[in-house]
Design an enzyme around this catalytic site. Structure first.
Site, PDB file in Angstrom:
ATOM      1  CG  LEU A 102      -2.025  -1.019   1.312  1.00  0.00           C
ATOM      2  CD1 LEU A 102      -2.606  -1.042   2.725  1.00  0.00           C
ATOM      3  CD2 LEU A 102      -3.105  -0.725   0.284  1.00  0.00           C
ATOM      4  CB  SER A 103       0.027   4.771  -0.810  1.00  0.00           C
ATOM      5  OG  SER A 103       0.628   6.035  -0.649  1.00  0.00           O
ATOM      6  N   GLY A 104       2.463   4.234   1.515  1.00  0.00           N
ATOM      7  CA  GLY A 104       2.838   4.461   2.899  1.00  0.00           C
ATOM      8  C   GLY A 104       3.370   3.227   3.599  1.00  0.00           C
ATOM      9  CB  ALA A 105       3.476  -0.354   2.674  1.00  0.00           C
ATOM     10  N   GLY A 106       6.118   1.768   2.948  1.00  0.00           N
ATOM     11  CA  GLY A 106       7.574   1.851   3.070  1.00  0.00           C
ATOM     12  C   GLY A 106       8.346   1.207   1.938  1.00  0.00           C
TER      13      GLY A 106
ATOM     14  CB  SER B 233      10.150   4.561  -2.072  1.00  0.00           C
ATOM     15  OG  SER B 233       9.316   4.470  -3.205  1.00  0.00           O
TER      16      SER B 233
ATOM     17  CB  SER C  42       2.556  -3.375  -8.636  1.00  0.00           C
ATOM     18  OG  SER C  42       3.317  -3.721  -7.500  1.00  0.00           O
TER      19      SER C  42
END
Length: 205
Positions: A36-40, A42, A109
């Site tokens: 998810l967005s914010g899962a870390g 990057s 993704s």
């Protein structure tokens, strides 16, 4: 469906992937960070790259936001555009493996079929799916970019986890609990997996 011209012929390089891997001193692979967005994703991808760099490995991070500044600047966030976005990234990642490089791909993704399609592009063992596991509550609590707040207010349509689904991996090579464990522990987990797989050499004690 993208149609390929019948006049296009693959040109085989005289310098092979094996040649490049031998020169680099390690194997190449696709490390596919999903979550998810914010899962870390990057943050973890860059931490792993930093560790690999210190091991003298040749690497490159393909980041979800960065790629939309150029290669995928023409795409939006509809389901169709998300599919095409991942298709392009998969093809780019495949080229990196041919170059003998460990490529770290950090994308939400959200759809299993898209990730599986990238896996099918490369030989077995080249695609390493890394599930950055963090609950929606944890990710929304971080909300580093303020995206969840905008998604909740309706400013961002088709937002994964809110108005668009995220299909978590069923059998990923690695599950890292980025919602619970430290960045250092998560990065070390990935490095140890690569060492066990023989992609990189174990560091001497």
């Amino acid at each position: 469906m993208i149609m390929k011209s019948s006049n296009v012929v693959w040109h085989q390089s005289t310098v092979t992937r094996q040649n490049r891997q031998e020169q680099n001193g390690h194997l190449s692979a696709i490390l596919w960070f999903t979550g998810l967005s914010g899962a870390g994703k990057s943050t973890l991808a860059h931490a792993v790259e930093d560790a690999l760099c210190k091991m003298n490995c040749r690497t490159f991070v393909i980041d979800g936001d960065n790629i939309r500044h150029g290669l995928c600047a023409d795409l939006g966030f509809s389901s169709e555009d998300r599919v095409e976005n991942i298709r392009r990234i998969g093809e780019v990642a495949k080229l990196f493996t041919e170059a003998g490089i460990i490529v770290l791909s950090a994308f939400i993704s959200p759809f299993r079929a898209d990730r599986d399609r990238v896996r099918e592009l490369v030989p077995e063992g080249d695609f390493i799916e890394i599930y950055c596991q963090a609950s929606l509550e944890v990710c929304e609590g971080r909300d580093v970019k303020g995206l969840y707040k905008k998604a909740r207010s309706g400013e961002i349509p088709n937002f994964t986890g809110i108005s668009s689904p995220y299909e978590s991996p069923e059998e990923p090579e690695i599950i890292v609990k980025t919602g619970e464990d430290s960045l250092e522990a998560c990065a070390q987990q990935v490095i140890e997996f690569l060492q066990v797989r023989g992609i990189v050499q174990p560091t001497s004690a």
